[in-house]
Scaffold this motif. Structure first.
Motif, PDB file in Angstrom:
ATOM      1  N   GLY A 103       7.464   1.001   5.383  1.00  0.00           N
ATOM      2  CA  GLY A 103       6.914   1.262   6.690  1.00  0.00           C
ATOM      3  C   GLY A 103       6.082   2.518   6.768  1.00  0.00           C
ATOM      4  N   TYR A 104       5.235   2.764   5.787  1.00  0.00           N
ATOM      5  CA  TYR A 104       4.415   3.977   5.787  1.00  0.00           C
ATOM      6  C   TYR A 104       3.113   3.697   6.532  1.00  0.00           C
ATOM      7  CZ  TYR A 104       7.517   5.154   1.841  1.00  0.00           C
ATOM      8  OH  TYR A 104       8.603   5.383   1.045  1.00  0.00           O
ATOM      9  N   TRP A 105       3.011   4.228   7.745  1.00  0.00           N
ATOM     10  CA  TRP A 105       1.816   3.973   8.557  1.00  0.00           C
ATOM     11  C   TRP A 105       0.565   4.486   7.867  1.00  0.00           C
ATOM     12  CZ3 TRP A 105      -1.076   8.094   9.199  1.00  0.00           C
ATOM     13  CH2 TRP A 105      -0.461   9.345   9.099  1.00  0.00           C
ATOM     14  N   TRP A 106       0.696   5.520   6.992  1.00  0.00           N
ATOM     15  CA  TRP A 106      -0.485   6.155   6.389  1.00  0.00           C
ATOM     16  C   TRP A 106      -1.113   5.308   5.281  1.00  0.00           C
ATOM     17  CZ3 TRP A 106       0.840   6.758   1.360  1.00  0.00           C
ATOM     18  CH2 TRP A 106       2.167   7.066   1.033  1.00  0.00           C
ATOM     19  N   ILE A 107      -0.528   4.159   4.994  1.00  0.00           N
ATOM     20  CA  ILE A 107      -1.220   3.224   4.094  1.00  0.00           C
ATOM     21  C   ILE A 107      -2.311   2.554   4.932  1.00  0.00           C
ATOM     22  CG2 ILE A 107      -0.962   1.243   2.548  1.00  0.00           C
ATOM     23  CD1 ILE A 107       1.903   2.069   2.082  1.00  0.00           C
ATOM     24  N   GLU A 108      -3.393   3.259   5.079  1.00  0.00           N
ATOM     25  CA  GLU A 108      -4.442   2.975   6.060  1.00  0.00           C
ATOM     26  C   GLU A 108      -5.811   3.174   5.416  1.00  0.00           C
ATOM     27  OE1 GLU A 108      -6.192   5.045  10.188  1.00  0.00           O
ATOM     28  OE2 GLU A 108      -4.387   5.821   9.237  1.00  0.00           O
ATOM     29  N   ILE A 156     -10.703  -4.632   3.388  1.00  0.00           N
ATOM     30  CA  ILE A 156      -9.694  -3.616   3.681  1.00  0.00           C
ATOM     31  C   ILE A 156      -8.307  -4.120   3.300  1.00  0.00           C
ATOM     32  CG2 ILE A 156      -8.563  -2.382   5.575  1.00  0.00           C
ATOM     33  CD1 ILE A 156     -11.312  -2.175   6.926  1.00  0.00           C
ATOM     34  N   ARG A 157      -8.005  -5.374   3.642  1.00  0.00           N
ATOM     35  CA  ARG A 157      -6.705  -5.945   3.275  1.00  0.00           C
ATOM     36  C   ARG A 157      -6.488  -5.880   1.766  1.00  0.00           C
ATOM     37  NH1 ARG A 157      -5.133  -9.681   0.552  1.00  0.00           N
ATOM     38  NH2 ARG A 157      -7.235 -10.523   0.342  1.00  0.00           N
ATOM     39  N   HIS A 158      -7.511  -6.247   0.998  1.00  0.00           N
ATOM     40  CA  HIS A 158      -7.380  -6.246  -0.459  1.00  0.00           C
ATOM     41  C   HIS A 158      -7.156  -4.823  -0.987  1.00  0.00           C
ATOM     42  CE1 HIS A 158      -8.006  -7.091  -4.655  1.00  0.00           C
ATOM     43  NE2 HIS A 158      -9.040  -6.263  -4.695  1.00  0.00           N
ATOM     44  N   GLU A 159      -7.928  -3.869  -0.467  1.00  0.00           N
ATOM     45  CA  GLU A 159      -7.780  -2.490  -0.934  1.00  0.00           C
ATOM     46  C   GLU A 159      -6.412  -1.926  -0.566  1.00  0.00           C
ATOM     47  OE1 GLU A 159      -9.814  -0.655  -2.900  1.00  0.00           O
ATOM     48  OE2 GLU A 159     -10.832  -2.585  -3.126  1.00  0.00           O
ATOM     49  N   LEU A 160      -5.934  -2.251   0.621  1.00  0.00           N
ATOM     50  CA  LEU A 160      -4.607  -1.796   1.019  1.00  0.00           C
ATOM     51  C   LEU A 160      -3.523  -2.399   0.128  1.00  0.00           C
ATOM     52  CD1 LEU A 160      -4.993  -1.994   4.904  1.00  0.00           C
ATOM     53  CD2 LEU A 160      -4.663   0.095   3.579  1.00  0.00           C
ATOM     54  N   THR A 161      -3.687  -3.651  -0.242  1.00  0.00           N
ATOM     55  CA  THR A 161      -2.719  -4.295  -1.136  1.00  0.00           C
ATOM     56  C   THR A 161      -2.705  -3.619  -2.499  1.00  0.00           C
ATOM     57  OG1 THR A 161      -3.101  -6.402   0.013  1.00  0.00           O
ATOM     58  CG2 THR A 161      -2.016  -6.507  -2.124  1.00  0.00           C
ATOM     59  N   ARG A 162      -3.870  -3.256  -2.998  1.00  0.00           N
ATOM     60  CA  ARG A 162      -3.945  -2.515  -4.263  1.00  0.00           C
ATOM     61  C   ARG A 162      -3.210  -1.185  -4.147  1.00  0.00           C
ATOM     62  NH1 ARG A 162      -9.001  -0.679  -5.614  1.00  0.00           N
ATOM     63  NH2 ARG A 162      -8.291  -0.461  -7.781  1.00  0.00           N
ATOM     64  N   HIS A 163      -3.390  -0.522  -3.007  1.00  0.00           N
ATOM     65  CA  HIS A 163      -2.750   0.778  -2.817  1.00  0.00           C
ATOM     66  C   HIS A 163      -1.241   0.658  -2.671  1.00  0.00           C
ATOM     67  CE1 HIS A 163      -5.780   3.974  -2.603  1.00  0.00           C
ATOM     68  NE2 HIS A 163      -6.618   3.038  -2.201  1.00  0.00           N
ATOM     69  N   VAL A 164      -0.749  -0.364  -1.993  1.00  0.00           N
ATOM     70  CA  VAL A 164       0.698  -0.526  -1.847  1.00  0.00           C
ATOM     71  C   VAL A 164       1.359  -0.623  -3.217  1.00  0.00           C
ATOM     72  CG1 VAL A 164       2.526  -2.080  -1.093  1.00  0.00           C
ATOM     73  CG2 VAL A 164       0.668  -1.537   0.455  1.00  0.00           C
ATOM     74  N   HIS A 165       0.780  -1.443  -4.074  1.00  0.00           N
ATOM     75  CA  HIS A 165       1.351  -1.574  -5.420  1.00  0.00           C
ATOM     76  C   HIS A 165       1.288  -0.252  -6.180  1.00  0.00           C
ATOM     77  CE1 HIS A 165       0.946  -5.927  -4.629  1.00  0.00           C
ATOM     78  NE2 HIS A 165       1.903  -6.053  -5.527  1.00  0.00           N
ATOM     79  N   GLY A 225      -8.548   7.188   6.017  1.00  0.00           N
ATOM     80  CA  GLY A 225      -7.148   7.005   5.673  1.00  0.00           C
ATOM     81  C   GLY A 225      -6.837   7.439   4.253  1.00  0.00           C
ATOM     82  N   LEU A 226      -6.468   6.492   3.404  1.00  0.00           N
ATOM     83  CA  LEU A 226      -6.110   6.776   2.016  1.00  0.00           C
ATOM     84  C   LEU A 226      -7.264   7.343   1.211  1.00  0.00           C
ATOM     85  CD1 LEU A 226      -3.985   3.574   1.334  1.00  0.00           C
ATOM     86  CD2 LEU A 226      -3.101   5.910   1.433  1.00  0.00           C
ATOM     87  N   LEU A 227      -8.481   7.130   1.664  1.00  0.00           N
ATOM     88  CA  LEU A 227      -9.654   7.617   0.945  1.00  0.00           C
ATOM     89  C   LEU A 227     -10.094   8.987   1.439  1.00  0.00           C
ATOM     90  CD1 LEU A 227     -11.719   4.300   0.800  1.00  0.00           C
ATOM     91  CD2 LEU A 227      -9.901   5.097  -0.727  1.00  0.00           C
ATOM     92  N   ALA A 228      -9.445   9.513   2.485  1.00  0.00           N
ATOM     93  CA  ALA A 228      -9.813  10.809   3.055  1.00  0.00           C
ATOM     94  C   ALA A 228      -9.062  11.929   2.329  1.00  0.00           C
ATOM     95  CB  ALA A 228      -9.492  10.834   4.539  1.00  0.00           C
ATOM     96  N   PRO A 229      -9.551  13.159   2.451  1.00  0.00           N
ATOM     97  CA  PRO A 229      -8.868  14.290   1.797  1.00  0.00           C
ATOM     98  C   PRO A 229      -7.435  14.489   2.259  1.00  0.00           C
ATOM     99  CG  PRO A 229     -11.089  14.910   2.444  1.00  0.00           C
ATOM    100  CD  PRO A 229     -10.835  13.560   3.048  1.00  0.00           C
ATOM    101  N   THR A 230      -7.155  14.196   3.546  1.00  0.00           N
ATOM    102  CA  THR A 230      -5.791  14.279   4.056  1.00  0.00           C
ATOM    103  C   THR A 230      -5.566  13.151   5.049  1.00  0.00           C
ATOM    104  OG1 THR A 230      -6.326  15.689   5.951  1.00  0.00           O
ATOM    105  CG2 THR A 230      -5.767  16.804   3.878  1.00  0.00           C
TER     106      THR A 230
END
Length: 767
Positions: A236-241, A255-264, A336-341
């Motif tokens: 439940g990490y909201w920051w996976i964005e 975006i869905r595909h990139e988020l799925t890559r990041h979750v793994h 989100g995940l691509l930003a510095p913070t």
């Protein structure tokens, strides 16, 4: 071959998230033939089991600020039915989906189409929509759905866009409205989309190997220094964005595909690379990864008012107030995940006294109907994250429980418009008083509006009761079930924290005057500690001004070394000194980190606390602080049930029976002349104090009456009109089998769901 169908309705709601669902239910309940069109197989939008975002709202930051009305009915029902815990995010299951489905199926006048997408909009003039054309997935069916009023709750503003409405995208620059959160330059950047995951403790070591296409994380600073905390191993990490550089609408699949890559990749870091987390996560296995991105922001449709950040920050009082909010101004970092913070609040560890926290804390504030009426189309309304607000204001109004309130309001406004022949654009002036009163009667709360319904016979009654609780106070040793069943993560448990900041405790004032207050403190040092104390007026429980007016009393308390000490302050205040019966005062202790003030072991209804966050502002603090008063205050009187307000605000607004007496306790309405009554409506306590996600499985609020009867005085004796058993809902409407002519009506509460006191916020009666 495509099958083509045509349907006709009074109100057509496009979008089945919480805003759209509540809009459709409310319109149908008020007599409009209504259809809701949803492009997913379940209702709920981001809250559904497909996305699993827990509905958030004002109660996250303000005690007694939970949203009521349809959203409350749903969430109370879900907790009573569901075996599963609700954590911060990622834990919604199908019980929630089916709770909504059950309500839709049980609502007369309501039809719905699931798995159905809006493909085009038809107009019969430049300013009027005649129909929407929708396509049913996997059915080769196209439906032209005509209506008199359309409500765009699609989130992306699909209907409004195709109808030619003006809309905005991205951030306004600071020069346009001088908003504190606005960037120097306007931008097309938006907040991103998120997906959640869920993990399960298997009780034994479980290996994990990430697929080759997963993002590779190697730098601990990416998480620990850039505001991406591991709140729970369960997920439940909201920051996976992710948003920018992708468009949140047109690039949703990317975006869905990139988020799925990041979750793994994130799970790979937790399981296999993080020096600390990999040991904690050894027994955890991935259980679910969402594949429907939850959106935060895209189009915002221009309405008859454009709400800026200044409105929630300053609590603007709108004449057309129809909902309220109270989430902070929560603007996520584009990328989100691509930003510095990650977003600022997370990046600074959710500090409660930082400059960012101070300028972002807001509410509870009213929301005007005009932001939900499209300015370019005469029969179009909107509710949800696509309403007429700036990017900065969207940071607070976008959360789902707030959007649900907006949805219920526009549904009622639409039905009222059709029933009375008033154009939508004129409802905020010609029909607003009636719409507001309907909302209140349907269980909603408005910060600046109270029950003034001339048809409510209870407002003319004299109210008496079998007994009445008095405020004595609570201490560390106090125990009870008022509010929540005790849970270690909740602020109701006994604790003593240093007075690092000024801290205040509200006290409701009865008719008795205030001779003395007692405060439970500890002093772990070897010497006497001095603490400045004061008693100040308070306008309401969300009066967060440090300086609320001239002090009614001040002193310096001497706290000797020791623990669990009840320090007496003989204040000797009466009404000539400024005490007002039926209002609150705030007992403040100034900062002294060598002195600790205990939180009580239970929550005293209507008695909240706060602490100074900085720059002249207070904010909510935990539960009720330990205090006692002499004499005991009569603040839970029977007449509270007809004062027009159904939760603590300017006062407790609650009748409570003496907890030392057995049920059945009763409360009675009496009239000098005979009344004809056919409907009795009740509002009970419970489900207001905290956000929904802190309530446990199969939860039934202890304060809520479980078994009760409604009786009327007929032919010189009490006749039972209704007997209800196993209740757990806070808002109940009872249509009597036949009209009753009576001079007295009595509500008898035979049993609660655990609280020793019977309690009621409001009783209404109608003929």
């Amino acid at each position: 071959m495509t099958v083509k169908k045509q349907e006709q309705y009074d109100v057509v709601v496009c979008g089945g998230g919480l805003a759209g669902f509540c809009a459709a239910i409310s319109a149908a309940r008020h007599g409009a033939k209504t259809c809701i069109i949803q492009d997913r197989p379940v209702f709920g939008g981001n809250s559904s089991s497909e996305v699993c975002v827990t509905p958030h709202g004002a109660a996250a930051f303000h005690a007694y600020a939970r949203e009521t009305g349809i959203i409350s009915e749903l969430l109370i029902e879900e907790r009573a039915r569901n075996h599963a815990p609700i954590l911060e995010n990622g834990w919604t299951n199908s019980v929630w989906d089916m709770t909504m489905y059950d309500m839709a199926m049980s609502t007369p006048n309501l039809s719905f189409h699931l798995n159905t997408s809006i493909v085009s909009v038809m107009k019969n003039s430049d300013r009027t929509i005649s129909a929407v054309v929708a396509r049913v997935a996997n059915a080769e069916t196209e439906i032209t759905i005509a209506g008199n009023i359309f409500i765009d709750c699609t989130g992306d503003g699909i209907v409004a866009d195709q109808a030619g409405c003006e809309w905005r995208w991205g951030s306004e620059g600071i020069e346009e409205f001088n908003e504190p959160h606005a960037p120097l330059q306007a931008s097309k950047d938006t907040m991103g989309n998120s997906i959640h995951f869920r993990a399960k403790d298997m009780g034994r070591p479980v290996p994990f190997q990430a697929p080759e296409w997963a993002v590779k994380h190697e730098d601990p600073d990416y998480f620990y220094k850039q505001g991406r905390p591991f709140q729970s191993l369960h997920g439940g990490y909201w920051w996976i964005e992710i948003g920018v550089p992708w468009n949140t609408i047109y690039d949703s699949e990317n975006i869905r595909h990139e988020l799925t890559r990041h979750v793994h990749g994130i799970w790979d870091w937790i399981k296999n690379k993080d020096p600390e987390m990999k040991h904690k996560a050894a027994n955890f296995a991935l259980d679910w990864i969402g594949q429907v991105p939850g959106k935060r922001e895209s189009r915002r449709i221009m309405g008859h008012y454009f709400m800026t950040e200044h409105d929630p920050a300053n609590k603007t009082v709108f004449p057309d107030e129809i909902a309220f909010g109270g989430w902070f101004i929560d603007l996520h970092t584009p990328g989100g995940l691509l930003a510095p913070t990650a977003e600022p609040a997370s990046a600074e560890g959710y500090a409660e006294t930082s400059e960012y926290a101070i300028k972002s804390y807001c509410g509870p504030y009213g929301i005007p109907l005009r932001i939900m009426i499209a300015k370019d189309i005469d029969n179009l309304m909107m509710a949800g994250r696509n309403v007429s607000v700036t990017h900065a204001a969207l940071g607070t109004v976008r959360v789902m429980s707030t959007t649900a309130l907006m949805g219920q309001a526009v549904g009622i406004a639409a039905a009222y418009s059709l029933k009375n022949g008033i154009p939508l654009s004129e409802i905020p002036t010609r029909g607003i008083k009636e719409v507001q009163q309907i909302l209140l009667r349907d269980g909603c709360f408005l910060p600046n509006v109270s029950n003034e319904d001339p048809k409510d016979l209870a407002r003319r009654a004299i109210v008496t009761s079998s007994s009445e609780a008095k405020l004595v106070g609570v201490g560390p040793e106090s125990r009870g079930v008022s509010g929540l069943k005790e849970r270690s993560k909740q602020p109701d448990a006994r604790k003593a924290e240093p007075l690092n900041h000024r801290r205040g405790q509200l006290i409701a004032i009865g008719e008795e005057g205030l001779d003395a207050v007692f405060i439970c403190l500890s002093n772990p040092t070897d010497g006497v500690q001095l603490v400045e104390a004061g008693i100040y007026p308070a306008d309401h429980i969300w009066d967060y001004r440090v300086n609320t007016g001239k002090a009614l009393a001040t002193t310096v308390l001497q706290v000797p070394p020791g623990v669990d000490q009840w320090i007496e302050w003989p204040v000797q205040l009466d009404h000539d000194a400024g005490l007002i019966t039926g209002r609150y005062v705030r007992l403040d202790l100034m900062a002294n980190p060598h002195v600790h003030w205990y939180t009580a072991g239970t929550f005293e209804p209507g008695h909240v606390s706060s602490f100074e966050m900085g720059k002249g502002k207070m904010r909510r603090y935990g539960g009720t602080l330990s205090f006692r008063v002499e004499p005991a205050q009569s603040c839970y009187g029977a007449m509270n049930v007809i004062n027009g307000v159904t939760r603590p605000s300017k006062y407790t607004n609650l009748w409570r029976s003496d907890p030392n007496l057995p049920n059945a306790q009763w409360i009675q309405l009496s009239w000098p002349d005979e009344q004809t009554i056919s409907c009795v409506e009740l509002t009970f306590p419970g489900h207001l104090l905290h956000e929904y996600h802190v309530y446990e499985p199969f939860y039934r609020d202890p304060q809520c009456p479980r078994d009760y009867s409604i009786l009327a005085w007929v032919d010189e004796e009490w006749a039972e009109l209704e007997r209800i058993q196993d209740n757990y809902q806070r808002h109940r409407k009872h249509q009597l089998h036949s009209q009753i002519n009576t001079t007295k009506l009595r509500l008898v509460i035979h049993a609660t769901n655990g609280d020793p006191s019977a309690a009621v916020y409001e009783i209404r009666c109608y003929s």
